[in-house]
Design a protein around this motif. Structure first.
Motif, PDB file in Angstrom:
ATOM      1  N   ALA A   1      37.356 -38.911  76.881  1.00 39.03           N
ATOM      2  CA  ALA A   1      36.630 -39.761  77.824  1.00 39.03           C
ATOM      3  C   ALA A   1      35.564 -40.556  77.107  1.00 39.03           C
ATOM      4  O   ALA A   1      34.941 -40.091  76.158  1.00 39.03           O
ATOM      5  CB  ALA A   1      35.996 -38.913  78.919  1.00 39.03           C
ATOM      6  N   VAL A   2      35.384 -41.793  77.578  1.00 39.35           N
ATOM      7  CA  VAL A   2      34.253 -42.602  77.117  1.00 39.35           C
ATOM      8  C   VAL A   2      33.392 -42.813  78.355  1.00 39.35           C
ATOM      9  O   VAL A   2      33.802 -43.484  79.284  1.00 39.35           O
ATOM     10  CB  VAL A   2      34.746 -43.958  76.579  1.00 39.35           C
ATOM     11  N   GLY A   3      32.207 -42.208  78.362  1.00 38.31           N
ATOM     12  CA  GLY A   3      31.378 -42.292  79.572  1.00 38.31           C
ATOM     13  C   GLY A   3      31.584 -41.030  80.384  1.00 38.31           C
ATOM     14  O   GLY A   3      32.517 -40.924  81.168  1.00 38.31           O
ATOM     15  N   THR A   4      30.703 -40.020  80.182  1.00 36.47           N
ATOM     16  CA  THR A   4      30.900 -38.714  80.808  1.00 36.47           C
ATOM     17  C   THR A   4      29.663 -38.316  81.593  1.00 36.47           C
ATOM     18  O   THR A   4      28.572 -38.823  81.321  1.00 36.47           O
ATOM     19  CB  THR A   4      31.150 -37.650  79.740  1.00 36.47           C
ATOM     20  N   PRO A   5      29.832 -37.396  82.558  1.00 39.42           N
ATOM     21  CA  PRO A   5      28.672 -36.947  83.331  1.00 39.42           C
ATOM     22  C   PRO A   5      27.646 -36.285  82.416  1.00 39.42           C
ATOM     23  O   PRO A   5      28.002 -35.545  81.504  1.00 39.42           O
ATOM     24  CB  PRO A   5      29.245 -35.936  84.316  1.00 39.42           C
TER      25      PRO A   5
ATOM     26  N   TYR B   1      29.469 -48.224  87.445  1.00 42.13           N
ATOM     27  CA  TYR B   1      29.575 -47.647  86.111  1.00 42.13           C
ATOM     28  C   TYR B   1      31.055 -47.399  85.797  1.00 42.13           C
ATOM     29  O   TYR B   1      31.844 -47.091  86.676  1.00 42.13           O
ATOM     30  CB  TYR B   1      28.806 -46.335  86.032  1.00 42.13           C
ATOM     31  N   VAL B   2      31.368 -47.497  84.527  1.00 38.02           N
ATOM     32  CA  VAL B   2      32.774 -47.379  84.155  1.00 38.02           C
ATOM     33  C   VAL B   2      32.957 -46.263  83.144  1.00 38.02           C
ATOM     34  O   VAL B   2      32.083 -46.015  82.315  1.00 38.02           O
ATOM     35  CB  VAL B   2      33.295 -48.715  83.571  1.00 38.02           C
ATOM     36  N   SER B   3      34.081 -45.571  83.231  1.00 44.98           N
ATOM     37  CA  SER B   3      34.468 -44.591  82.219  1.00 44.98           C
ATOM     38  C   SER B   3      35.913 -44.852  81.857  1.00 44.98           C
ATOM     39  O   SER B   3      36.722 -45.187  82.727  1.00 44.98           O
ATOM     40  CB  SER B   3      34.338 -43.172  82.770  1.00 44.98           C
ATOM     41  N   ALA B   4      36.237 -44.701  80.574  1.00 43.68           N
ATOM     42  CA  ALA B   4      37.615 -44.820  80.137  1.00 43.68           C
ATOM     43  C   ALA B   4      38.116 -43.425  79.823  1.00 43.68           C
ATOM     44  O   ALA B   4      37.500 -42.718  79.021  1.00 43.68           O
ATOM     45  CB  ALA B   4      37.704 -45.711  78.899  1.00 43.68           C
ATOM     46  N   VAL B   5      39.222 -43.028  80.465  1.00 43.48           N
ATOM     47  CA  VAL B   5      39.643 -41.630  80.352  1.00 43.48           C
ATOM     48  C   VAL B   5      41.153 -41.532  80.156  1.00 43.48           C
ATOM     49  O   VAL B   5      41.895 -42.443  80.513  1.00 43.48           O
ATOM     50  CB  VAL B   5      39.239 -40.839  81.619  1.00 43.48           C
ATOM     51  N   THR B   6      41.590 -40.387  79.612  1.00 42.75           N
ATOM     52  CA  THR B   6      43.025 -40.127  79.507  1.00 42.75           C
ATOM     53  C   THR B   6      43.527 -39.501  80.801  1.00 42.75           C
ATOM     54  O   THR B   6      42.746 -39.160  81.681  1.00 42.75           O
ATOM     55  CB  THR B   6      43.339 -39.197  78.324  1.00 42.75           C
TER      56      THR B   6
ATOM     57  N   GLU C   1      20.717 -41.042  93.848  1.00 49.53           N
ATOM     58  CA  GLU C   1      21.184 -42.028  94.810  1.00 49.53           C
ATOM     59  C   GLU C   1      22.663 -42.259  94.534  1.00 49.53           C
ATOM     60  O   GLU C   1      23.087 -42.237  93.382  1.00 49.53           O
ATOM     61  CB  GLU C   1      20.432 -43.343  94.591  1.00 49.53           C
ATOM     62  N   PRO C   2      23.436 -42.478  95.590  1.00 47.41           N
ATOM     63  CA  PRO C   2      24.872 -42.725  95.343  1.00 47.41           C
ATOM     64  C   PRO C   2      25.070 -44.001  94.527  1.00 47.41           C
ATOM     65  O   PRO C   2      24.309 -44.957  94.675  1.00 47.41           O
ATOM     66  CB  PRO C   2      25.468 -42.883  96.732  1.00 47.41           C
ATOM     67  N   SER C   3      26.095 -43.982  93.660  1.00 47.40           N
ATOM     68  CA  SER C   3      26.366 -45.166  92.857  1.00 47.40           C
ATOM     69  C   SER C   3      27.873 -45.403  92.808  1.00 47.40           C
ATOM     70  O   SER C   3      28.657 -44.495  93.062  1.00 47.40           O
ATOM     71  CB  SER C   3      25.834 -44.975  91.447  1.00 47.40           C
ATOM     72  N   MET C   4      28.238 -46.626  92.483  1.00 51.55           N
ATOM     73  CA  MET C   4      29.676 -46.954  92.388  1.00 51.55           C
ATOM     74  C   MET C   4      30.157 -46.615  90.989  1.00 51.55           C
ATOM     75  O   MET C   4      29.539 -46.989  90.004  1.00 51.55           O
ATOM     76  CB  MET C   4      29.884 -48.448  92.673  1.00 51.55           C
ATOM     77  N   GLN C   5      31.277 -45.918  90.926  1.00 47.74           N
ATOM     78  CA  GLN C   5      31.847 -45.575  89.635  1.00 47.74           C
ATOM     79  C   GLN C   5      33.347 -45.822  89.668  1.00 47.74           C
ATOM     80  O   GLN C   5      33.998 -45.573  90.687  1.00 47.74           O
ATOM     81  CB  GLN C   5      31.615 -44.093  89.319  1.00 47.74           C
TER      82      GLN C   5
ATOM     83  N   GLY D   1      32.001 -48.009  73.745  1.00 46.82           N
ATOM     84  CA  GLY D   1      32.800 -46.977  73.088  1.00 46.82           C
ATOM     85  C   GLY D   1      31.990 -45.717  72.887  1.00 46.82           C
ATOM     86  O   GLY D   1      30.836 -45.630  73.309  1.00 46.82           O
ATOM     87  N   GLY D   2      32.599 -44.746  72.241  1.00 47.76           N
ATOM     88  CA  GLY D   2      31.928 -43.464  72.018  1.00 47.76           C
ATOM     89  C   GLY D   2      32.715 -42.381  72.720  1.00 47.76           C
ATOM     90  O   GLY D   2      32.324 -41.914  73.782  1.00 47.76           O
TER      91      GLY D   2
END
Lengths: 111, 916
Positions: free
Chosen positions: B610-614, B640-645, B722-726, B738-739
């Motif tokens: 994952a790129v972008g994790t809790p 917010y965006v995460s790239a995941v497998t 606060e709730p957010s869009m992901q 990246g990361g």
């Protein structure tokens, strides 16, 4: 009579204690006692004596109480305490030693 | 004649009379002396007048002698009365000590109680002093240093109620304040704002010390060169960064070591300055050592400081001017005579004038405030500091209970000794004298308690530092000079307080009547006991509420299974001089291979990249949604965006609500797809079929990524947000961020699997220089610290208070039973059963406790409002907590009353009737 000697500072207290070691006396009695013993050689104002009494009282070397004289007059009697006696003993020894040392030096023949 | 209280007037009379008496005595002595002298002189032949003159001459000038003698007499009197006072005080002291030795149980208990109360207070004062009262070490005039916060307008998501208790009351729901900023804000303010002597930026980092497999994480900090000059700190050795070394274009590889780190790691060797150490795989030259205790403007320890420019390079591209990333904190020093308000206005104006990002962003109209540096993110006081404030209250309460107990004991003891007191009064002791006797006793007990309290304070302070507040750099000893001073002051006050009651009783002579008035048998003990029960109940309720909060915070749903997930990160070996794209491709290939190997491991349930994790990193890129000119701005920010497998959601345990997750084949080059979270679905497409929608990621011209699934909301960085869009995209389709990290879901405990995971990863390829793995829970647990702290301290305080109050109740009941022996004898003789007697006594004790409990509950309810902000998902009126606290207290009351009650039941009626 030779010139009167001024009392060396600090010794009046010891002299008063010595007087009182013979028994409780009021102010005038101590005055006459000292005058008799010294043959009038000591030059001290009477009020200085009372200052000495109050000093000794404050240091608890002497305790005071009102009493009655032979002639039924109200007088303040001073008596020496145990602490006073101890102080007297110590001071006497020290004074005599001092006097002995000093006179020993001063009476040595001039060369 | 003005109305003066008789006692006071007597005192004055005494003083004045003594003066007059002394003067009269002196007159009498002088008069007698002169009289006798005159008589003597007359006998010697003087005339009366001459004798008088001579007598006065020998005496010394009367006008001078008399006043001088009077003065001497008064001096003498003064000295003697002082001596008397001193002697009697010494006598009292000896008597008090003897009395304590004769009753070792009472003495031990009283001293121990006071020691605990005073010690707890002293310890907490030391902690609070560091957290609240003193500024950070080595900061010149900390009240002139400010921290910048940014406030932007946000919209609440439709259909979502926001109950985040973390926001300061009164803050509108449409405003969000955050403390972190980008380098660009720091740069703009520093160049253009006019209210500040200087501006700097800093951030906490976690660099790796050393190379290869033996490297370890340390506590680091990055700071601009201006940071150190702004704070006014001087290096212990060497120097801090030069402005050139912090240049945005070419930052130098330099480092400043923290004092504690220098001592523990390098043995305080001064020759380390000028040599290099390895940080994050690169050699850094040591240019200086920070002074002992320096931690910047926060309190947590810092092992190494590196230039901000050096650190920022690894954060994002174009870091000097980007408005998309916020990773540092900006601080400033106000110019002389400038108020914080004026500075805030200046900063806001400057920011708005120099903002050069997209004009539609909320940041364009943001407000910049200068707040005191004690505040943390969001402009609020940190929860730890708020809890610390309450801790002071707790320890004060414990002390009060202890004092009231000891006072009660002393009073009953005084009543017990009324016979002796009567004898003293008959022998002429004045009431003031008696009062002084009792006060001396209480001061002696307090002094012994105070001495013992230093030990208690050292223990408690060490305990708190090492188990609850481990991240703070403590430089003062647990029992510093200020703590000692406080302990001394508190001891004095405690001694006086506990001595008042018996002294007052003695002074009023009421001890004699104490026993005649039957009411006093319990009256003396009832009020303090009820008071103690009230305070103890409050403490226990507080403890229960914090424990409840802790439990709820620990188990609050986060949108993923935090206890099941292991996070793994890799440090890559250098590939030499090949283009960046090739490096990235190689790394991705190794990463995917590592993922397969981990997935095949027997002990692993699932794994993903994952790129972008809790609780890790968050990324946001521009998103364009057909049908929206500009996206609604939510309180939590985003999207917010995460790239995941493919296996990501099953690995972390985020539930799929509709649609599907990514397939194995979806990745770089395949059709663009996306998965959105619940909030995003509800905000962008309320009441519509989300699975027919699509979003354009990155630019308006990008192909529209179809939404193929909806997942539940997951927390990004805090327990309450606060709730957010992901939204999520397949790994490989991301660009501009990246990361990657590996998320692993082992069959057993993540912690136990971490060593294995590291081995498997490092064995994958030589390109993996070093792998680290940690349970995801480790990133979340530090957030629980405030409630842990509160729960621990309230529990400690509550248990302490319970012990002390129970023992107090026991002593009161014992005393009462002892006084009522006659009455018990009568009852038993009249046929009362043992059971009835016991029940009667126990009932009395329980009633007192019950009254106190009710009062304590009422107290807790009224104070509850202010406690609400510190709790987590718990109402201050929680009935379970109140119920348990009540039961515990009642049980303690019963236990404390049972023993004396049994003694009452066993009274021999014949002996009882004969006595008294």
């Amino acid at each position: 009579m030779a010139d009167a000697l001024p009392v060396v500072k600090g010794t009046l207290d010891v002299l008063v204690l010595k007087a009182l070691s013979w028994g409780p006396m009021h102010g005038f009695e101590v005055t006459t006692w000292l005058e008799d013993r010294s043959g009038g050689t000591l030059d001290v104002e009477d009020s200085a004596l009372y200052q000495a009494f109050y000093r000794l009282e404050a240091r608890t070397l002497v305790a005071a109480d009102w009493g009655v004289t032979d002639n039924n007059r109200r007088a303040r009697y001073y008596r020496i305490t145990a602490a006073g006696r101890a102080h007297l003993r110590a001071q006497t020894t020290q004074w005599l030693r001092y006097a002995e040392t000093v006179s020993g030096i001063l009476s040595a023949p001039v060369r | 004649m003005p109305q003066i209280r008789p006692g006071v007037r007597r005192l004055f009379d005494l003083m004045l009379r003594r003066h007059d008496i002394a003067s009269r005595d002196v007159d009498a002595e002088i008069a007698l002396h002169l009289e006798l002298r005159i008589e003597q002189l007359v006998r010697q032949g003087y005339s009366r007048d001459a004798a008088k003159r001579e007598a006065e001459r020998r005496f010394g000038a009367i006008e001078h002698a008399r006043p001088s003698l009077e003065q001497s007499a008064h001096e003498r009197d003064r000295r003697m009365s002082l001596r008397d006072w001193f002697d009697s005080a010494l006598q009292d002291l000896r008597y008090a000590l003897r009395g304590l030795r004769r009753e070792p149980a009472f003495a031990g208990f009283a001293i121990a109680t006071l020691a605990l109360g005073i010690g707890a207070n002293a310890a907490m004062y030391g902690v609070v002093d560091r957290l609240l009262l003193r500024g950070p070490e080595h900061v010149r005039e900390p009240e002139r240093v400010v921290r910048f916060t940014t406030t932007v307008a946000r919209q609440v998501a439709p259909g979502v109620t926001s109950s985040s208790a973390g926001y300061a009351a009164g803050q509108s729901m449409t405003e969000v304040t955050f403390g972190s900023a980008g380098y660009v804000l720091y740069d703009n303010l520093r160049t253009h704002a006019r209210s500040f002597a200087d501006i700097a930026a800093y951030v906490r980092t976690t660099p790796a010390l050393g190379r290869g497999r033996t490297a370890r994480s340390i506590d680091g900090g990055a700071a601009t060169a201006s940071f150190f000059t702004l704070l006014g700190v001087r290096p212990a050795l060497g120097r801090f960064f030069l402005p050139d070394e912090d240049a945005t274009g070419s930052p130098a590889l330099v480092v400043v070591l923290g004092d504690a780190f220098w001592r523990s790691q390098f043995g305080a060797d001064p020759s380390i300055v000028g040599t290099t150490i390895d940080l994050d795989g690169q050699p850094h030259t040591v240019v200086g050592i920070a002074p002992r205790g320096f931690t910047g403007v926060e309190l947590s320890r810092v092992d190494v400081w590196v230039p901000m420019s050096l650190y920022s390079q690894s954060v994002t591209n174009n870091w000097p001017r980007s408005w998309n990333a916020q990773w540092l904190y900006v601080v400033g020093r106000l110019k002389d005579g400038v108020s914080r308000r004026a500075a805030s206005e200046d900063a806001t104006r400057t920011h708005r004038a120099t903002y050069d990002g997209p004009p539609t962003r909320a940041m364009a109209k943001a407000r910049v405030d200068a707040t005191p540096i004690g505040f943390t993110e969001g402009g609020r006081e940190s929860t730890e500091v708020s809890v610390a404030r309450w801790l002071i209250g707790v320890t004060v309460v414990v002390l009060l209970i202890g004092c009231s107990n000891v006072a009660n004991l002393l009073l009953t003891r005084a009543i017990r000794r009324r016979g002796e007191v009567g004898v003293r009064m008959a022998l002429g002791a004045g009431r003031g004298r008696l009062a002084r006797l009792f006060v001396t006793e209480s001061l002696v007990i307090a002094a012994l308690g105070g001495a013992a309290s230093l030990l208690v304070a050292a223990l408690i302070a060490t305990l708190v530092r090492q188990s609850l507040l481990t991240h703070i750099e403590w430089t003062a000893s647990p029992v510093s000079a200020r703590v000692l001073l406080l302990a001394f002051g508190v001891t004095l006050v405690a001694g006086l307080i506990v001595g008042i009651a018996p002294a007052a009783h003695a002074a009023r002579g009421s001890l004699q009547n104490a026993m005649q008035r039957g009411r006093v048998r319990l009256g003396a003990g009832a009020l303090p006991t009820v008071l103690q029960a009230t305070l103890t109940a409050s403490l226990l309720i507080g403890a229960g509420l914090f424990l409840q909060s802790l439990q709820r915070a620990r188990t609050t749903p986060l949108g993923f299974d935090s206890e099941r997930v292991l996070v793994a990160d890799m440090a890559w070996a250098s590939l030499g001089d090949i283009p960046r794209d090739a490096v990235r491709a190689r790394r991705n290939e190794v990463l995917r291979r590592a993922l397969s190997r981990i997935q095949l491991h027997a002990k692993v349930e699932r794994a993903a990249i994952a790129v972008g994790t809790p609780f890790g990193s968050s990324f946001g890129v521009s998103v364009y949604v057909p049908g929206y000119d500009s996206l609604p701005k939510l309180g939590g920010g985003g999207p917010y965006v995460s790239a995941v497998t493919a296996d990501y959601f099953a690995t972390v345990g985020t539930r799929l609500l509709r649609g599907r997750t990514f397939t194995l084949s979806e990745g770089p080059g395949t059709d663009r797809v996306s998965i959105v979270n619940e909030t995003m679905a509800r905000t962008l497409w309320p009441q519509q079929d989300v699975l027919t929608k699509c979003i354009r990621i990155g630019a308006d011209t990008m192909p529209c990524a179809r939404v193929v699934g909806i997942v539940e909301d997951a927390r990004r960085y805090d327990l309450r947000e606060e709730p957010s869009m992901q939204y999520y995209i397949p790994l490989g389709q991301e660009s501009g961020f990246g990361g990657s990290v590996l998320m692993v879901r082992p069959r057993g405990s993540p912690r136990e699997f971490s060593a294995t995971a590291v081995r498997v990863l490092e064995d994958t390829d030589a390109l993996v220089e070093r792998a680290t793995a940690w349970p995801l829970r480790e990133q979340i647990d530090p957030l629980l610290r405030p409630w842990k702290l509160g729960a621990t301290v309230f529990m400690l305080g509550g248990v302490l208070a319970l012990l002390v109050a129970a023992l107090g109740l026991y002593s009161v009941m014992s005393y009462s039973v002892a006084q009522r022996t006659h009455e018990m004898g009568v009852r038993i003789a009249l046929g009362a059963r043992t059971r009835t007697i016991i029940a009667m006594i126990v009932r009395q004790g329980v009633v007192m406790a019950a009254v106190g409990i009710v009062a304590g509950i009422a107290l807790a309810m009224t104070a509850g409002g202010r406690l609400q902000a510190l709790l987590f998902d718990t109402s201050p009126r929680d009935p379970t907590v109140i119920g348990i606290a009540t039961v515990v207290l009642l049980a303690a009351a019963v236990a404390a009353s049972v023993w004396p009650a049994m003694r009452a039941g066993r009274v021999d009626p014949i002996r009882a009737l004969k006595s008294d």
